[in-house]
Design a protein around this motif. Structure first.
Motif, PDB file in Angstrom:
ATOM      1  N   ASP A   1      64.459 -33.892  39.809  1.00 34.33           N
ATOM      2  CA  ASP A   1      64.310 -34.918  40.840  1.00 34.33           C
ATOM      3  C   ASP A   1      62.900 -35.476  40.931  1.00 34.33           C
ATOM      4  O   ASP A   1      62.687 -36.540  41.519  1.00 34.33           O
ATOM      5  CB  ASP A   1      64.697 -34.354  42.215  1.00 34.33           C
ATOM      6  CG  ASP A   1      66.199 -34.201  42.382  1.00 34.33           C
ATOM      7  OD1 ASP A   1      66.952 -34.818  41.604  1.00 34.33           O
ATOM      8  OD2 ASP A   1      66.619 -33.479  43.309  1.00 34.33           O
TER       9      ASP A   1
ATOM     10  N   GLY B   1      72.048 -33.876  35.531  1.00 35.98           N
ATOM     11  CA  GLY B   1      70.951 -34.634  34.947  1.00 35.98           C
ATOM     12  C   GLY B   1      69.659 -33.832  34.908  1.00 35.98           C
ATOM     13  O   GLY B   1      68.885 -33.927  33.946  1.00 35.98           O
TER      14      GLY B   1
ATOM     15  N   LYS C   1      67.986 -42.707  34.677  1.00 32.49           N
ATOM     16  CA  LYS C   1      67.923 -41.359  35.261  1.00 32.49           C
ATOM     17  C   LYS C   1      69.202 -41.056  36.037  1.00 32.49           C
ATOM     18  O   LYS C   1      69.633 -41.827  36.884  1.00 32.49           O
ATOM     19  CB  LYS C   1      66.717 -41.269  36.193  1.00 32.49           C
ATOM     20  CG  LYS C   1      66.675 -40.063  37.116  1.00 32.49           C
ATOM     21  CD  LYS C   1      66.365 -38.800  36.372  1.00 32.49           C
ATOM     22  CE  LYS C   1      66.233 -37.626  37.336  1.00 32.49           C
ATOM     23  NZ  LYS C   1      66.108 -36.353  36.645  1.00 32.49           N
TER      24      LYS C   1
ATOM     25  N   ARG D   1      60.420 -36.932  28.198  1.00 37.83           N
ATOM     26  CA  ARG D   1      59.997 -36.324  29.474  1.00 37.83           C
ATOM     27  C   ARG D   1      58.519 -35.940  29.431  1.00 37.83           C
ATOM     28  O   ARG D   1      58.071 -35.048  30.142  1.00 37.83           O
ATOM     29  CB  ARG D   1      60.839 -35.102  29.857  1.00 37.83           C
ATOM     30  CG  ARG D   1      62.356 -35.296  29.823  1.00 37.83           C
ATOM     31  CD  ARG D   1      62.868 -36.549  30.539  1.00 37.83           C
ATOM     32  NE  ARG D   1      64.328 -36.529  30.614  1.00 37.83           N
ATOM     33  CZ  ARG D   1      65.155 -37.186  29.798  1.00 37.83           C
ATOM     34  NH1 ARG D   1      64.648 -37.942  28.821  1.00 37.83           N
ATOM     35  NH2 ARG D   1      66.461 -37.121  29.954  1.00 37.83           N
TER      36      ARG D   1
ATOM     37  N   GLN E   1      61.041 -40.171  37.314  1.00 40.09           N
ATOM     38  CA  GLN E   1      61.833 -41.388  37.228  1.00 40.09           C
ATOM     39  C   GLN E   1      61.704 -41.974  35.824  1.00 40.09           C
ATOM     40  O   GLN E   1      60.669 -41.876  35.181  1.00 40.09           O
ATOM     41  CB  GLN E   1      61.376 -42.426  38.266  1.00 40.09           C
ATOM     42  CG  GLN E   1      59.950 -42.925  38.098  1.00 40.09           C
ATOM     43  CD  GLN E   1      59.580 -43.957  39.143  1.00 40.09           C
ATOM     44  OE1 GLN E   1      60.235 -44.092  40.166  1.00 40.09           O
ATOM     45  NE2 GLN E   1      58.509 -44.701  38.894  1.00 40.09           N
ATOM     46  N   TYR E   2      62.802 -42.555  35.356  1.00 41.96           N
ATOM     47  CA  TYR E   2      62.829 -43.274  34.090  1.00 41.96           C
ATOM     48  C   TYR E   2      64.123 -44.076  34.071  1.00 41.96           C
ATOM     49  O   TYR E   2      65.053 -43.799  34.846  1.00 41.96           O
ATOM     50  CB  TYR E   2      62.748 -42.326  32.876  1.00 41.96           C
ATOM     51  CG  TYR E   2      63.804 -41.248  32.844  1.00 41.96           C
ATOM     52  CD1 TYR E   2      65.061 -41.467  32.291  1.00 41.96           C
ATOM     53  CD2 TYR E   2      63.541 -39.992  33.370  1.00 41.96           C
ATOM     54  CE1 TYR E   2      66.027 -40.480  32.260  1.00 41.96           C
ATOM     55  CE2 TYR E   2      64.504 -38.986  33.339  1.00 41.96           C
ATOM     56  CZ  TYR E   2      65.742 -39.242  32.794  1.00 41.96           C
ATOM     57  OH  TYR E   2      66.699 -38.270  32.764  1.00 41.96           O
TER      58      TYR E   2
ATOM     59  N   ASP F   1      67.308 -32.920  31.694  1.00 38.20           N
ATOM     60  CA  ASP F   1      65.856 -33.141  31.713  1.00 38.20           C
ATOM     61  C   ASP F   1      65.110 -31.885  31.287  1.00 38.20           C
ATOM     62  O   ASP F   1      64.154 -31.943  30.511  1.00 38.20           O
ATOM     63  CB  ASP F   1      65.398 -33.511  33.134  1.00 38.20           C
ATOM     64  CG  ASP F   1      65.762 -34.924  33.545  1.00 38.20           C
ATOM     65  OD1 ASP F   1      66.057 -35.745  32.662  1.00 38.20           O
ATOM     66  OD2 ASP F   1      65.749 -35.194  34.759  1.00 38.20           O
TER      67      ASP F   1
ATOM     68  N   ARG G   1      70.717 -38.854  38.775  1.00 38.03           N
ATOM     69  CA  ARG G   1      70.236 -38.011  39.872  1.00 38.03           C
ATOM     70  C   ARG G   1      71.342 -37.077  40.357  1.00 38.03           C
ATOM     71  O   ARG G   1      71.845 -37.167  41.469  1.00 38.03           O
ATOM     72  CB  ARG G   1      69.667 -38.863  40.999  1.00 38.03           C
ATOM     73  CG  ARG G   1      68.440 -39.621  40.548  1.00 38.03           C
ATOM     74  CD  ARG G   1      67.464 -39.962  41.638  1.00 38.03           C
ATOM     75  NE  ARG G   1      66.223 -40.495  41.056  1.00 38.03           N
ATOM     76  CZ  ARG G   1      65.212 -39.754  40.634  1.00 38.03           C
ATOM     77  NH1 ARG G   1      65.266 -38.455  40.752  1.00 38.03           N
ATOM     78  NH2 ARG G   1      64.140 -40.312  40.108  1.00 38.03           N
TER      79      ARG G   1
END
Length: 350
Positions: free
Chosen positions: A289, A302, A296, A277, A292-293, A306, A298
């Motif tokens: 939110d 999640g 991910k 991250r 992006q990776y 993160d 959503r």
């Protein structure tokens, strides 16, 4: 304006007080880092504050809970290690100082000195997308709603919901048992909610009108009494009578200050991060939110992962010899005294 020498230095400063930011603050305390949260709104909670009565089902280990309840729990957890909380500020500038630390400047001119930063601003500052029909604003004080703050006010009402995303679907399901009727109008055939929730809505609501959009409002006084809807392909129009209108056409968001910080951005101006991250700016990490990776997830769950991952990376950035992650709470020294306090609390009698 304070100079750097006058500012208290934090190990990690989290920009954003939604689920990702709140859990990051808690986990940062587990890693024994001096922590600050900066939030644009006057209260913590992020986007979920727009949907306080929305029922959330998909957080691991948490039974169905209202958005307000989840934020209350996340906030209580975040406060365990007493982070500093700053509200009503939007960070405008991020600058690297000569000693490698970071200086954040807010829209109020206040500055914040930190060794690392975790970006957890979601999609940016959220605002409900208003209905672009002449005269709509005069009904906002009566029965035109852009969010559902209290389910009870819709009891025994004939309700029309315009929209087809997660929130529109969830509101339809929540209101259907207590309303006289719920009609959903959506300009597309497909809905954006979770499949099971969409199926439940279609099975239980009074009427589902797809490929229609709302084009007119009708009322003889201060309240909306009916709407005109138009089929997007055929042009056919219908009039629907109602007691309450709920409009959920999505959000507008603002991430514009962040665009000038030198971050490597991907689709929708989301910062690109690696598995740790880490953004392309050393010492600046991101969660939730906003990012992006590959792979991910959503969901709120999640975002919590993160946050923990970003905190672990910030810890290793500050101390390369530190453990890669915190010990689990059952074996973590920081919780031993807190466990004793819990054990001494009186047991509730059922």
């Amino acid at each position: 304006m304070a100079g750097k020498q006058d500012l208290e230095l934090y190990d990690v400063t989290i920009i954003g007080g939604g689920p990702a930011g709140l859990y990051s603050a808690f986990y940062s305390g587990m890693r024994d880092m001096k922590t600050k949260i900066i939030e644009y709104n006057p209260t913590l909670g992020g986007k979920i504050l727009l949907y306080p009565e929305k029922i959330i089902w998909d957080v691991g280990g948490v039974p169905p809970i209202s958005g307000e309840g989840l934020i209350r729990n996340l906030t209580e957890q975040a406060m365990v290690f007493e982070p500093t909380i700053v509200l009503n500020q939007q960070i405008m500038n991020l600058d690297r100082l000569s000693d490698g630390t970071l200086l954040l400047t807010s829209n109020t001119g206040e500055q914040h000195h930190t060794r690392t930063v975790i970006l957890a601003m979601g999609h940016g500052i959220p605002k409900m997308r208003k209905l672009e029909i002449e005269g709509a604003d005069r009904y906002e004080v009566t029965n035109l709603h852009y969010t559902v703050q209290e389910l009870a006010i819709f009891r025994d009402k004939h309700i029309v919901i315009s929209g087809g995303g997660d929130s529109a679907v969830d509101w339809a399901n929540a209101l259907q048992p207590l309303a006289a009727s719920v009609t959903v109008v959506h300009r597309r055939e497909e809905f954006g909610g979770h499949e099971r929730n969409v199926l439940r809505m279609k099975e239980s609501c009074h009427e589902i009108l797809t490929s229609y959009e709302l084009t007119g409002l009708h009322g003889s006084g201060a309240s909306v009494e009916g709407v005109t809807i138009k089929h997007v392909e055929t042009g056919e129009t219908r009039t629907l009578e109602l007691d309450a209108l709920i409009v959920n056409h999505g959000l507008t968001t603002d991430l514009s200050p962040m665009l000038a910080w030198g971050l490597e951005l991907g689709e929708y101006n989301m910062p690109i991060v690696d598995a740790a991250r880490q953004t392309n700016i050393p010492g600046v990490f991101a969660a939730g939110d906003l990012i992006q990776y590959d792979g991910k997830l959503r969901l709120i769950s999640g975002a919590l992962v993160d946050g923990g991952t970003a905190v672990n990376s910030a810890k290793r950035y500050l101390d390369p010899e530190a453990h890669s992650q915190a010990y689990v709470s059952s074996h973590n020294q920081k919780f031993k005294e807190k466990n004793k306090e819990l054990e001494q609390q009186p047991v509730a009698v059922k």
